[in-house]
Design a protein around this motif. Sequence first.
Motif, PDB file in Angstrom:
ATOM      1  N   ASP A 141       0.710  29.026   1.851  1.00 60.43           N
ATOM      2  CA  ASP A 141      -0.163  28.457   2.866  1.00 60.43           C
ATOM      3  C   ASP A 141       0.268  28.987   4.229  1.00 60.43           C
ATOM      4  N   GLY A 142      -0.687  29.467   5.006  1.00 64.27           N
ATOM      5  CA  GLY A 142      -0.360  30.014   6.321  1.00 64.27           C
ATOM      6  C   GLY A 142       0.356  29.022   7.212  1.00 64.27           C
ATOM      7  N   SER A 143       0.095  27.733   7.024  1.00 63.70           N
ATOM      8  CA  SER A 143       0.745  26.730   7.864  1.00 63.70           C
ATOM      9  C   SER A 143       2.241  26.642   7.608  1.00 63.70           C
ATOM     10  N   GLU A 144       2.698  27.157   6.425  1.00 60.15           N
ATOM     11  CA  GLU A 144       4.125  27.085   6.126  1.00 60.15           C
ATOM     12  C   GLU A 144       4.945  27.980   7.053  1.00 60.15           C
ATOM     13  N   VAL A 145       4.343  29.096   7.508  1.00 57.59           N
ATOM     14  CA  VAL A 145       5.049  29.946   8.463  1.00 57.59           C
ATOM     15  C   VAL A 145       5.264  29.193   9.765  1.00 57.59           C
ATOM     16  N   THR A 146       4.237  28.463  10.190  1.00 53.74           N
ATOM     17  CA  THR A 146       4.362  27.635  11.388  1.00 53.74           C
ATOM     18  C   THR A 146       5.405  26.553  11.179  1.00 53.74           C
ATOM     19  N   THR A 147       5.433  25.982   9.995  1.00 57.44           N
ATOM     20  CA  THR A 147       6.415  24.945   9.687  1.00 57.44           C
ATOM     21  C   THR A 147       7.833  25.491   9.744  1.00 57.44           C
ATOM     22  N   LEU A 148       8.034  26.685   9.186  1.00 56.99           N
ATOM     23  CA  LEU A 148       9.353  27.311   9.235  1.00 56.99           C
ATOM     24  C   LEU A 148       9.763  27.578  10.679  1.00 56.99           C
ATOM     25  N   ALA A 149       8.806  27.996  11.507  1.00 52.10           N
ATOM     26  CA  ALA A 149       9.103  28.218  12.920  1.00 52.10           C
ATOM     27  C   ALA A 149       9.530  26.913  13.596  1.00 52.10           C
ATOM     28  N   LYS A 150       8.926  25.798  13.197  1.00 59.61           N
ATOM     29  CA  LYS A 150       9.316  24.498  13.745  1.00 59.61           C
ATOM     30  C   LYS A 150      10.758  24.163  13.375  1.00 59.61           C
ATOM     31  N   LEU A 151      11.129  24.459  12.116  1.00 58.30           N
ATOM     32  CA  LEU A 151      12.505  24.195  11.684  1.00 58.30           C
ATOM     33  C   LEU A 151      13.490  25.037  12.480  1.00 58.30           C
ATOM     34  N   VAL A 152      13.138  26.300  12.734  1.00 59.20           N
ATOM     35  CA  VAL A 152      13.987  27.163  13.560  1.00 59.20           C
ATOM     36  C   VAL A 152      14.083  26.605  14.973  1.00 59.20           C
ATOM     37  N   LEU A 153      12.957  26.126  15.508  1.00 55.44           N
ATOM     38  CA  LEU A 153      12.957  25.535  16.850  1.00 55.44           C
ATOM     39  C   LEU A 153      13.877  24.327  16.919  1.00 55.44           C
ATOM     40  N   LEU A 154      13.804  23.463  15.885  1.00 54.97           N
ATOM     41  CA  LEU A 154      14.629  22.256  15.873  1.00 54.97           C
ATOM     42  C   LEU A 154      16.117  22.587  15.802  1.00 54.97           C
ATOM     43  N   SER A 155      16.481  23.558  14.961  1.00 56.57           N
ATOM     44  CA  SER A 155      17.888  23.778  14.647  1.00 56.57           C
ATOM     45  C   SER A 155      18.550  24.866  15.471  1.00 56.57           C
ATOM     46  N   VAL A 156      17.846  25.946  15.759  1.00 55.55           N
ATOM     47  CA  VAL A 156      18.472  27.096  16.413  1.00 55.55           C
ATOM     48  C   VAL A 156      18.249  27.096  17.914  1.00 55.55           C
ATOM     49  N   VAL A 157      17.098  26.614  18.365  1.00 55.55           N
ATOM     50  CA  VAL A 157      16.761  26.680  19.789  1.00 55.55           C
ATOM     51  C   VAL A 157      17.193  25.414  20.522  1.00 55.55           C
ATOM     52  N   ILE A 158      16.760  24.249  20.031  1.00 57.24           N
ATOM     53  CA  ILE A 158      17.006  23.000  20.763  1.00 57.24           C
ATOM     54  C   ILE A 158      18.435  22.505  20.575  1.00 57.24           C
ATOM     55  N   LEU A 159      18.920  22.476  19.348  1.00 55.75           N
ATOM     56  CA  LEU A 159      20.215  21.852  19.045  1.00 55.75           C
ATOM     57  C   LEU A 159      21.380  22.391  19.875  1.00 55.75           C
ATOM     58  N   PRO A 160      21.578  23.720  19.992  1.00 57.56           N
ATOM     59  CA  PRO A 160      22.746  24.200  20.752  1.00 57.56           C
ATOM     60  C   PRO A 160      22.713  23.866  22.238  1.00 57.56           C
ATOM     61  N   LEU A 161      21.542  23.515  22.773  1.00 57.79           N
ATOM     62  CA  LEU A 161      21.418  23.248  24.207  1.00 57.79           C
ATOM     63  C   LEU A 161      21.798  21.825  24.584  1.00 57.79           C
ATOM     64  N   LEU A 162      21.952  20.944  23.597  1.00 57.13           N
ATOM     65  CA  LEU A 162      22.146  19.527  23.877  1.00 57.13           C
ATOM     66  C   LEU A 162      23.612  19.207  24.122  1.00 57.13           C
ATOM     67  N   PRO A 163      23.901  18.280  25.060  1.00 59.83           N
ATOM     68  CA  PRO A 163      25.295  17.906  25.348  1.00 59.83           C
ATOM     69  C   PRO A 163      25.915  17.077  24.233  1.00 59.83           C
ATOM     70  N   HIS A 164      27.241  17.141  24.156  1.00 63.05           N
ATOM     71  CA  HIS A 164      27.993  16.444  23.112  1.00 63.05           C
ATOM     72  C   HIS A 164      28.533  15.093  23.583  1.00 63.05           C
TER      73      HIS A 164
END
Length: 420
Positions: A141-164
């Motif tokens: 399903d084409g939407s799965e590529v978008t879903t995978l991009a969301k997972l990358v956004l959650l884990s690789v982009v947003i997570l490292p920027l947050l304070p501990h």
Amino acid sequence: MILLQHTLWGQLVLVLLFSFLTGMELRDYHQQFHADNKQYSFGTIRTYAFTGLLGFVFYLIDPYLYLAGFLALTSIYLLLYWQKLHAEQSSILNYLVWAITYSYAPLVMTQPLWVLASVFVISVLLLGSKTAIHAMAAKLDGSEVTTLAKLVLLSVVILPLLPHEVINQWIPVSPFKIWLAVVVVSSISYLGYISQRYFFPNQGVLLTGIFGGIYSSTATTVALSKKSVDYPRLSYKMTAAILVATGLMYLRLLGIAAVFNWQVALNLWQPMTLLALLIFLVSFVFVRLEHRHGVQHQITKDEHHNPLELKIAFVFAGLFVLMAVITQAITQYFGEEGLRYLSLIVGFTDIDPFVLSLLNGQYHTTGEMIASAVLIAAGSNNLLKALYAYVIGEPKSGTYSAIWLIIFGLITIALGWFYY
């Protein structure tokens, strides 16, 4: 073979070997998939062996000569590609394989041997897997590529920027841990969803319970209870699947505890593992009853809802913070006894935000008490699922499921309340 890489003649042998094998694979690709079509290409076996040899000589003399050779041969391919366009052939696969072959020399001279070997193996697999890749793309399903991009956004982009650092005394968790909890739960849910949808698309009822229990035993209980109405003669198997989903819930909570708080996981592993094994044993009994008394039916394929949505992730984060605030207030003003009653109440909602807030927060309580609260919440959640199964499900299946969910719910609550 690794020893060959440390000598100049050995490097030449490796380049020729891999270039020759690449040419053979490309020839097999043309014979298998384009035997009836006239193909414009640079050639196959000998041409690709010469390509690797030329790249080796040019790179050995001067890297700039190597680059010039690449550009010159690419220009020749442009003329060839012009002819291909006139013949209504637009693929550049031959050129891409040739370019990879031309790069073998600098790879073997500058990188570890595993890099060259990996590039070669990946190229061979991609060439030989055309049919499988096209079949997978047709099912995806084409939407799965978008879903995978969301997972990358959650884990690789947003997570490292947050304070501990902990937010404040009333929210005793850091933004990093809040979002890490979102990432972990979302990843587990998404993997369960992907496994169920793509790897076991025609799964039976039991596999539905297994994979459904990985991402939400409550949602799976509701779905299977609704499905049992359509298949009343599969009551034993439906009951087994609902119980299996709950058994997976115990293991999932134990796994989450191991990720976020190892000490709590050590306190939980014995009761959680025992409860899971017992409920699996009861499920097995119902499976045997189905084989003995039931009637075999083919279950129609369900549409599985993708659990990874950004809106859901943000709602989960909000619930996580809310549960952390409530838990901090309860433990501060009512102590451990208050936490037990809070766990009992929260079990009738989505327990994941509460459990994760317990595992990640800094509260005035012990690891044993946190383990106790997790067990109590899991037990009361079983009571909620028993209600769903009884009200929504087919009478026989709903009754069986409700009885056993109540039994295991009460046992789990008792363990949480009195074991620690």
